[in-house]
Design an enzyme around this catalytic site. Structure first.
Site, PDB file in Angstrom:
ATOM      1  N   LYS A  52      -1.556  -9.398   7.069  1.00 46.54           N
ATOM      2  CA  LYS A  52      -3.234  -9.197   7.135  1.00 46.54           C
ATOM      3  C   LYS A  52      -4.018  -9.932   6.363  1.00 46.54           C
ATOM      4  O   LYS A  52      -5.043 -10.514   6.637  1.00 46.54           O
ATOM      5  CB  LYS A  52      -3.488  -7.589   6.944  1.00 46.54           C
ATOM      6  N   GLN A  96      -2.500   1.394   3.477  1.00 47.05           N
ATOM      7  CA  GLN A  96      -1.231   1.093   4.301  1.00 47.05           C
ATOM      8  C   GLN A  96      -0.477   2.302   4.416  1.00 47.05           C
ATOM      9  O   GLN A  96      -0.196   2.980   3.549  1.00 47.05           O
ATOM     10  CB  GLN A  96      -0.507  -0.039   3.729  1.00 47.05           C
ATOM     11  N   ASP A 119      -9.436   0.770  10.207  1.00 43.92           N
ATOM     12  CA  ASP A 119      -7.986   1.273  11.015  1.00 43.92           C
ATOM     13  C   ASP A 119      -8.494   2.133  12.061  1.00 43.92           C
ATOM     14  O   ASP A 119      -7.643   2.387  13.045  1.00 43.92           O
ATOM     15  CB  ASP A 119      -7.139   1.909  10.074  1.00 43.92           C
TER      16      ASP A 119
HETATM   17  N1  GUN Z   1       1.481   1.457   9.099  1.00 46.67           N
HETATM   18  C1  GUN Z   1       1.897   0.944  10.206  1.00 46.67           C
HETATM   19  N2  GUN Z   1       0.884   0.659  11.001  1.00 46.67           N
HETATM   20  C2  GUN Z   1      -0.113   0.746  10.442  1.00 46.67           C
HETATM   21  C3  GUN Z   1      -1.537   0.487  10.550  1.00 46.67           C
HETATM   22  O1  GUN Z   1      -1.862  -0.172  11.568  1.00 46.67           O
HETATM   23  N3  GUN Z   1      -2.381   0.701   9.609  1.00 46.67           N
HETATM   24  C4  GUN Z   1      -2.219   1.265   8.279  1.00 46.67           C
HETATM   25  N4  GUN Z   1      -3.057   1.512   7.419  1.00 46.67           N
HETATM   26  N5  GUN Z   1      -0.787   1.522   7.982  1.00 46.67           N
HETATM   27  C5  GUN Z   1       0.129   1.311   9.322  1.00 46.67           C
END
Ligand code: GUN
Length: 292
Positions: A52, A96, A119
């Site tokens: 990311k 995350q 998110d």
């Molecule tokens: N863990 C797995 N997928 C995601 C996501 O899209 N966002 C976040 N914050 N954690 C994740």
């Protein structure tokens, strides 16, 4: 059978975002700024967060990675969330997941300011999504909706079956496909671990979205001829001798399912690249204060 090339579509959208950044800079604005909080050292999470951050750099966004020990308390983590909530230099941020077991994920997500929740996990954003109000859509379902739209796949009145009811993918996917909007309007069946006779549902589906994390779960006999199959699975399977030491396996038995489909996403190179793209799009909207 036509391949849904998520990598190419993601590149196209990310190039469009890079153009928007160039325009913002020319107008004297600063670039969008995404922050990510990563607690602990879980291998998968480190890889995803790094991807990311790298994607931000590639298209000219600012990014900040906040790494925290997995011994952090829930209150201390909420303090960090509040710090980002109140930092005017940060447009949006993510925490995350998964978090260590001693931390309540819901409490952390609810601490995030909805206007910075790129998110789309905060209950305010989930509720606004369900009501078809402006909001941040969760990145993976957002990315899948764009794949379907950009491939010109006809969805109105079609039967969509979503397998998996996670908060991150399956549940929001079922809501988005059912909404009264362009590229949606499906009749949706949401299947999960307690569904009886899954195949009876999938065999009548025009669109199947598989998001349960079981490699090669969907077999050819489970779908009808000409279906659209979207594979969200990304299970790491050891592959000694390869560069990374592992391979990503989807939830679809691609070799036997693909010939029977009209459209199908590969793994890797299908849904995966669109997840990051959805996050980058949300961050652009946050920078432009377009949703709140
Ligand atoms: N863990 C797995 N997928 C995601 C996501 O899209 N966002 C976040 N914050 N954690 C994740």
């Amino acid at each position: 059978m036509q391949l849904i090339d998520g990598k190419e579509i993601a590149t196209t959208i990310q190039n469009e975002l890079a153009q928007e950044v160039a325009t913002m800079l020319a107008d004297g604005a600063r670039p969008p700024h995404l922050a990510a909080i990563l607690v602990g050292n879980d291998g998968g999470s480190v890889t995803y967060v790094n991807a990311k951050v790298k994607a931000c750099e590639r298209i000219g966004y600012r990014s900040t990675l906040v790494r925290l020990e997995d011994t952090i308390t829930q209150d201390e983590l909420i303090e960090q969330v509040n710090r980002l909530n109140n930092d005017p230099e940060i447009d949006g941020f993510i925490v995350q997941l998964p978090l260590p077991k001693h931390i309540n994920e819901h409490a952390i997500i609810e601490a995030i300011a909805p206007a910075k929740d790129v998110d789309g996990f905060h209950p305010v954003n989930v509720g606004r999504m369900a009501l078809n109000l402006p909001c941040y859509l969760p990145a993976t379902p957002y990315g899948i909706m764009q794949l379907i739209q950009r491939c010109g796949i006809d969805t109105a009145g079609k039967h969509a079956v979503v397998i998996g009811r996670s908060h991150i993918v399956g549940s929001p996917m079922s809501i988005l496909l059912a909404r009264n909007t362009k590229g949606a309007n499906c009749t949706v069946t949401l299947c999960h671990s307690r569904t009886q006779n899954l195949e009876a549902h999938t065999r009548t589906a025009d669109i199947v979205v598989v998001a349960l994390g079981k490699p090669k779960f969907l077999k050819a006999h489970m779908i009808k001829e000409g279906a659209v199959v979207i594979d969200v699975g990304t299970t790491r399977v050891d592959a000694p001798g390869t560069k990374l030491g592992f391979k990503l396996h989807g939830d679809v038995d691609f070799d036997e399912v693909a010939p029977k489909t009209n459209w199908i996403t590969p793994v890797p190179g299908g849904v995966g690249p669109m997840t990051i793209t959805g996050l980058l799009q949300n961050t652009m909207l946050a920078a432009k204060k377009a949703k709140y």
